[in-house]
Design an enzyme around this catalytic site. Structure first.
Site, PDB file in Angstrom:
ATOM      1  N   ASP A  13       0.826  -1.214   0.000  1.00 34.06           N
ATOM      2  CA  ASP A  13       0.000   0.000   0.000  1.00 34.06           C
ATOM      3  C   ASP A  13       0.863   1.268   0.000  1.00 34.06           C
ATOM      4  O   ASP A  13       0.643   2.186   0.798  1.00 34.06           O
ATOM      5  CB  ASP A  13      -0.945   0.017   1.209  1.00 34.06           C
ATOM      6  CG  ASP A  13      -1.572  -1.333   1.488  1.00 34.06           C
ATOM      7  OD1 ASP A  13      -1.932  -2.018   0.518  1.00 34.06           O
ATOM      8  OD2 ASP A  13      -1.701  -1.701   2.667  1.00 34.06           O
ATOM      9  N   ASN A 156     -17.455  -7.292  -0.528  1.00 35.81           N
ATOM     10  CA  ASN A 156     -16.663  -6.849   0.616  1.00 35.81           C
ATOM     11  C   ASN A 156     -16.572  -5.339   0.749  1.00 35.81           C
ATOM     12  O   ASN A 156     -16.604  -4.811   1.854  1.00 35.81           O
ATOM     13  CB  ASN A 156     -15.247  -7.432   0.525  1.00 35.81           C
ATOM     14  CG  ASN A 156     -15.236  -8.915   0.784  1.00 35.81           C
ATOM     15  OD1 ASN A 156     -15.747  -9.685  -0.023  1.00 35.81           O
ATOM     16  ND2 ASN A 156     -14.682  -9.329   1.908  1.00 35.81           N
ATOM     17  N   GLU A 193     -11.395  -1.178  -3.766  1.00 28.88           N
ATOM     18  CA  GLU A 193     -10.704  -0.530  -2.648  1.00 28.88           C
ATOM     19  C   GLU A 193      -9.526   0.272  -3.169  1.00 28.88           C
ATOM     20  O   GLU A 193      -9.278   0.345  -4.376  1.00 28.88           O
ATOM     21  CB  GLU A 193     -10.228  -1.579  -1.632  1.00 28.88           C
ATOM     22  CG  GLU A 193      -9.174  -2.533  -2.163  1.00 28.88           C
ATOM     23  CD  GLU A 193      -8.734  -3.588  -1.159  1.00 28.88           C
ATOM     24  OE1 GLU A 193      -9.444  -3.792  -0.152  1.00 28.88           O
ATOM     25  OE2 GLU A 193      -7.680  -4.219  -1.390  1.00 28.88           O
TER      26      GLU A 193
END
Length: 314
Positions: A13, A156, A193
């Protein structure tokens, strides 16, 4: 400029921000997920061995105690902010125990210190699993983009967008930007995401990541005209195909959770992302720390859209 890939090992990330002080600031998820570290250097290749400081540590218990994920550092209206997500329980996953989104603030000119103030949770219109927030400024307004689970929608996490009252508070309107709908977004888990924003060529582009975090992880693309009302869902468009995927040839798997920065001379756009050097062999890929931070230049096509190519080899 030639970059040494990976630029950092075991840092998923990855987020790089180039500031007006001439420094690149780097932060990412740290294995163990119990701290936020900040690095800085005058060049990207020097970040690996550059100035390093742990600026915040997880609490012993409570909502900021576990699974500190995906920090991002931003400089907004004269102050520094770090956005991240945290959980109150390492193992339990239910309505009460899961990630929420938080903000730290620092008023110093130089953020390389531990004088970060907790501004609390960023509250959205409903309470549920939420993470991976990013912020951007456009036409004098501050916007927040994040991933959140809606119990009414299968999957999700979806992507949402809201305007901000200030760097830690949302206005009371938010729109649903994207849900996992295409096959490539639903491998292993149904996931949208890790949004990242880049504004170029009179368009606002949002990249995001889909599917499980193994070799199926890939990057998709949303966009709106820069003059459009960004809080009108009809302003946004979505690519049916991913725009950055695993490369068997270069042995880079699951590229995703990207950010954007620019080259040292300011002339070239760069995509920062993590990828794995091999496919995930067994178990939960989140427990495998072999996601390494990487960077490469990309180009723009004749229509003003980004062309990322494929993940480069080590």
């Amino acid at each position: 400029m030639k970059y040494n890939n990976p630029i950092m090992t075991e840092r998923a990330d990855p987020w790089i921000y180039k500031h007006t002080d001439g420094y690149y600031y780097f932060t990412a998820s740290v294995p163990g997920y119990q701290s936020i570290e900040l690095r800085r250097a005058k060049t990207i290749n020097e970040l690996k061995d550059g100035e390093l400081l742990t600026v915040w540590q997880a609490h012993d218990k409570g909502e900021l105690s576990s699974l500190i994920w995906a920090p991002e550092i931003h400089y907004i209206r004269g102050k520094w902010y770090i956005y991240f997500s945290a959980s109150n329980h390492e193992n339990e996953r239910n309505q009460r125990n899961h990630h929420r989104m938080f903000v730290l603030e620092n008023s110093h000119e130089n953020p390389m210190n531990d004088d970060w103030v907790e501004k609390g949770q960023v509250k959205t219109l409903f309470e549920s699993f939420s993470l991976d927030a990013t912020v951007f400024e456009h036409k004098g307004e501050l916007y927040y983009v994040w991933a959140q689970q809606d119990p009414r929608i299968q999957g999700n996490s979806n992507l949402y967008l809201a305007r901000m009252k200030n760097p830690w508070t949302l206005e009371n309107k938010q729109i649903l930007l994207s849900i996992p709908e295409y096959d490539w977004e639903k491998i292993g888990f149904e996931v949208n995401e890790a949004p990242a924003v880049i504004i170029r060529n009179n368009k606002v582009f949002i990249t995001y990541s889909g599917s499980a975090t193994d070799e199926n992880y890939a990057i998709g693309l949303l966009w709106a005209d820069a003059d459009a009302d960004l809080l009108n869902g009809f302003s946004w468009h979505k690519s049916k195909e991913p725009v950055f995927v695993s490369s068997e040839k270069n042995q880079q798997y699951g590229p995703g959770h990207n950010s954007f920065t620019v080259s040292e001379d300011g002339t070239t756009d760069l995509i920062v992302y993590h990828a794995r050097p091999e496919k995930n062999k067994v178990g939960d890929p989140l427990d495998n720390p072999n996601r390494h931070a990487r960077i490469q230049a990309f180009e723009w096509d004749e229509n003003g859209f980004p062309v990322f190519g494929e993940p480069v080899a080590n």
